[in-house]
Design a protein around this motif. Structure first.
Motif, PDB file in Angstrom:
ATOM      1  N   MET A  35       0.846  -1.108   0.110  1.00  0.00           N
ATOM      2  CA  MET A  35       0.127  -0.089   0.104  1.00  0.00           C
ATOM      3  C   MET A  35       0.804   1.310   0.063  1.00  0.00           C
ATOM      4  O   MET A  35       0.423   2.314  -0.582  1.00  0.00           O
ATOM      5  N   GLU A  36       2.045   1.291   0.627  1.00  0.00           N
ATOM      6  CA  GLU A  36       3.055   2.336   0.537  1.00  0.00           C
ATOM      7  C   GLU A  36       3.524   2.608  -0.692  1.00  0.00           C
ATOM      8  O   GLU A  36       4.211   3.695  -0.719  1.00  0.00           O
ATOM      9  N   ASP A  37       3.736   1.558  -1.402  1.00  0.00           N
ATOM     10  CA  ASP A  37       4.442   1.705  -2.794  1.00  0.00           C
ATOM     11  C   ASP A  37       3.846   2.739  -3.775  1.00  0.00           C
ATOM     12  O   ASP A  37       4.508   3.069  -4.834  1.00  0.00           O
ATOM     13  N   TYR A  38       2.420   2.736  -3.506  1.00  0.00           N
ATOM     14  CA  TYR A  38       1.762   3.535  -4.771  1.00  0.00           C
ATOM     15  C   TYR A  38       0.774   4.273  -3.875  1.00  0.00           C
ATOM     16  O   TYR A  38       0.231   4.118  -2.723  1.00  0.00           O
ATOM     17  N   PRO A  39       0.104   5.403  -4.592  1.00  0.00           N
ATOM     18  CA  PRO A  39      -0.795   6.277  -4.009  1.00  0.00           C
ATOM     19  C   PRO A  39      -2.315   5.405  -3.698  1.00  0.00           C
ATOM     20  O   PRO A  39      -2.617   4.481  -4.631  1.00  0.00           O
ATOM     21  N   THR A  40      -2.773   5.608  -2.611  1.00  0.00           N
ATOM     22  CA  THR A  40      -4.008   4.950  -2.188  1.00  0.00           C
ATOM     23  C   THR A  40      -5.376   5.136  -3.301  1.00  0.00           C
ATOM     24  O   THR A  40      -6.170   4.224  -3.313  1.00  0.00           O
ATOM     25  N   GLU A  41      -5.230   6.156  -3.977  1.00  0.00           N
ATOM     26  CA  GLU A  41      -6.253   6.592  -4.922  1.00  0.00           C
ATOM     27  C   GLU A  41      -6.399   5.454  -6.132  1.00  0.00           C
ATOM     28  O   GLU A  41      -7.393   5.120  -6.657  1.00  0.00           O
ATOM     29  N   ILE A  42      -5.271   4.897  -6.366  1.00  0.00           N
ATOM     30  CA  ILE A  42      -5.252   4.109  -7.547  1.00  0.00           C
ATOM     31  C   ILE A  42      -5.474   2.580  -7.090  1.00  0.00           C
ATOM     32  O   ILE A  42      -5.206   1.651  -7.914  1.00  0.00           O
ATOM     33  N   HIS A  43      -5.784   2.256  -5.887  1.00  0.00           N
ATOM     34  CA  HIS A  43      -5.718   0.781  -5.340  1.00  0.00           C
ATOM     35  C   HIS A  43      -6.957   0.053  -6.152  1.00  0.00           C
ATOM     36  O   HIS A  43      -6.571  -1.009  -6.205  1.00  0.00           O
ATOM     37  N   ASP A  44      -7.998   0.903  -6.175  1.00  0.00           N
ATOM     38  CA  ASP A  44      -9.186  -0.126  -6.542  1.00  0.00           C
ATOM     39  C   ASP A  44      -8.836  -0.387  -8.247  1.00  0.00           C
ATOM     40  O   ASP A  44      -8.937  -1.412  -8.677  1.00  0.00           O
ATOM     41  N   TYR A  45      -8.049   0.630  -9.017  1.00  0.00           N
ATOM     42  CA  TYR A  45      -7.759   0.520 -10.288  1.00  0.00           C
ATOM     43  C   TYR A  45      -6.803  -0.847 -10.369  1.00  0.00           C
ATOM     44  O   TYR A  45      -6.911  -1.516 -11.280  1.00  0.00           O
ATOM     45  N   LEU A  46      -5.918  -0.708  -9.446  1.00  0.00           N
ATOM     46  CA  LEU A  46      -4.827  -1.746  -9.541  1.00  0.00           C
ATOM     47  C   LEU A  46      -5.382  -2.980  -9.187  1.00  0.00           C
ATOM     48  O   LEU A  46      -4.824  -4.177 -10.036  1.00  0.00           O
ATOM     49  N   ALA A  47      -6.223  -3.399  -8.250  1.00  0.00           N
ATOM     50  CA  ALA A  47      -6.898  -4.430  -8.049  1.00  0.00           C
ATOM     51  C   ALA A  47      -7.683  -5.014  -9.225  1.00  0.00           C
ATOM     52  O   ALA A  47      -7.624  -6.241  -9.491  1.00  0.00           O
ATOM     53  N   ALA A  48      -8.607  -4.078  -9.800  1.00  0.00           N
ATOM     54  CA  ALA A  48      -9.279  -4.515 -11.000  1.00  0.00           C
ATOM     55  C   ALA A  48      -8.161  -4.828 -12.075  1.00  0.00           C
ATOM     56  O   ALA A  48      -8.664  -6.116 -12.916  1.00  0.00           O
ATOM     57  N   PHE A  49      -7.243  -4.123 -12.224  1.00  0.00           N
ATOM     58  CA  PHE A  49      -6.138  -4.614 -13.247  1.00  0.00           C
ATOM     59  C   PHE A  49      -5.517  -6.070 -12.874  1.00  0.00           C
ATOM     60  O   PHE A  49      -5.409  -6.784 -13.903  1.00  0.00           O
ATOM     61  N   GLU A  50      -5.324  -6.363 -11.608  1.00  0.00           N
ATOM     62  CA  GLU A  50      -4.782  -7.703 -11.318  1.00  0.00           C
ATOM     63  C   GLU A  50      -5.728  -8.730 -11.422  1.00  0.00           C
ATOM     64  O   GLU A  50      -5.435  -9.881 -11.936  1.00  0.00           O
ATOM     65  N   LYS A  51      -7.144  -8.491 -11.253  1.00  0.00           N
ATOM     66  CA  LYS A  51      -8.123  -9.326 -11.705  1.00  0.00           C
ATOM     67  C   LYS A  51      -8.243  -9.866 -13.008  1.00  0.00           C
ATOM     68  O   LYS A  51      -8.290 -10.885 -13.537  1.00  0.00           O
ATOM     69  N   SER A  52      -7.854  -8.630 -13.824  1.00  0.00           N
ATOM     70  CA  SER A  52      -8.150  -8.837 -15.568  1.00  0.00           C
ATOM     71  C   SER A  52      -6.867  -9.666 -15.800  1.00  0.00           C
ATOM     72  O   SER A  52      -7.286 -10.632 -16.599  1.00  0.00           O
ATOM     73  N   LEU A  53      -5.874  -9.490 -15.273  1.00  0.00           N
ATOM     74  CA  LEU A  53      -4.561 -10.338 -15.544  1.00  0.00           C
ATOM     75  C   LEU A  53      -4.495 -11.754 -15.105  1.00  0.00           C
ATOM     76  O   LEU A  53      -4.345 -12.390 -16.107  1.00  0.00           O
ATOM     77  N   VAL A  54      -5.203 -11.937 -13.985  1.00  0.00           N
ATOM     78  CA  VAL A  54      -5.578 -13.473 -13.683  1.00  0.00           C
ATOM     79  C   VAL A  54      -6.367 -13.818 -14.609  1.00  0.00           C
ATOM     80  O   VAL A  54      -6.401 -15.151 -15.109  1.00  0.00           O
ATOM     81  N   SER A  55      -7.560 -13.058 -15.000  1.00  0.00           N
ATOM     82  CA  SER A  55      -8.404 -13.883 -16.049  1.00  0.00           C
ATOM     83  C   SER A  55      -7.922 -14.067 -17.233  1.00  0.00           C
ATOM     84  O   SER A  55      -8.160 -15.208 -17.974  1.00  0.00           O
ATOM     85  N   VAL A  56      -7.056 -13.290 -17.882  1.00  0.00           N
ATOM     86  CA  VAL A  56      -6.406 -13.218 -19.284  1.00  0.00           C
ATOM     87  C   VAL A  56      -5.349 -14.586 -19.049  1.00  0.00           C
ATOM     88  O   VAL A  56      -5.519 -15.541 -20.046  1.00  0.00           O
ATOM     89  N   ASP A  57      -4.752 -14.683 -18.074  1.00  0.00           N
ATOM     90  CA  ASP A  57      -3.816 -15.977 -17.636  1.00  0.00           C
ATOM     91  C   ASP A  57      -4.545 -17.397 -17.766  1.00  0.00           C
ATOM     92  O   ASP A  57      -4.181 -18.163 -18.142  1.00  0.00           O
ATOM     93  N   GLU A  58      -5.677 -17.440 -16.935  1.00  0.00           N
ATOM     94  CA  GLU A  58      -6.552 -18.517 -17.007  1.00  0.00           C
ATOM     95  C   GLU A  58      -6.855 -18.795 -18.508  1.00  0.00           C
ATOM     96  O   GLU A  58      -6.884 -19.989 -18.739  1.00  0.00           O
ATOM     97  N   MET A  59      -7.289 -17.689 -19.384  1.00  0.00           N
ATOM     98  CA  MET A  59      -7.854 -17.974 -20.495  1.00  0.00           C
ATOM     99  C   MET A  59      -6.620 -18.646 -21.391  1.00  0.00           C
ATOM    100  O   MET A  59      -6.897 -19.404 -22.281  1.00  0.00           O
TER     101      MET A  59
END
Length: 143
Positions: free
Chosen positions: A7-31
């Motif tokens: 959490m300290e490595d990046y601004p807290t405002e973009i936490h939700d965006y990064l979480a959604a991006f990580e979820k998308s990456l996991v989905s792409v990896d599974e596909m």
């Protein structure tokens, strides 16, 4: 490393965006894992030519889209990179495949059925509407 350290490595405002991006990456990896588990030759044997073209186009588009994202993460403007032209080219072919599919799905005109429909839909006089004097029907000419 704990989640608090991340959490300290990046601004807290973009936490939700990064979480959604990580979820998308996991989905792409599974596909990708699913697609890679089946031999391409084996997969193509099961598909019609149009479906094969669609699979190739989707694969190429996905790969180029991921490269677009990679360029963006490296600070390179993908809009000024040749990958943009490649994505447009693939999109053009995707539209052509869609047109072919639409033509296949379009209903065909059955001229015989259409003429029967029109003939039966036309008004025919009923016996009460016919004149009282009956005239003989015209005979067909014989050849």
């Amino acid at each position: 490393m704990s989640e608090d350290d991340n959490m300290e490595d990046y601004p807290t405002e973009i936490h939700d965006y990064l979480a959604a991006f990580e979820k998308s990456l996991v989905s792409v990896d599974e596909m990708l894992q699913t697609m890679m588990s089946v031999s391409r030759i084996e997969l193509f044997r099961k598909l019609e030519p149009l479906e094969q073209a669609k699979l190739d186009l989707v694969s190429a588009y996905a790969l180029n889209s991921m490269f677009w994202m990679y360029l963006a993460t490296q600070g390179i403007n993908p809009k000024e990179h040749p990958v943009k032209r490649e994505l447009e080219r693939i999109r053009t072919y995707m539209n052509k495949v869609k047109e072919i599919e639409d033509k296949k799905k379009a209903s065909k005109l059955d001229k015989g059925a259409a003429s029967r429909f029109v003939r039966n839909a036309l008004w025919e006089p009923t016996p009460e509407n016919e004149p009282t004097s009956k005239t003989p029907a015209k005979a067909k000419k014989r050849k």
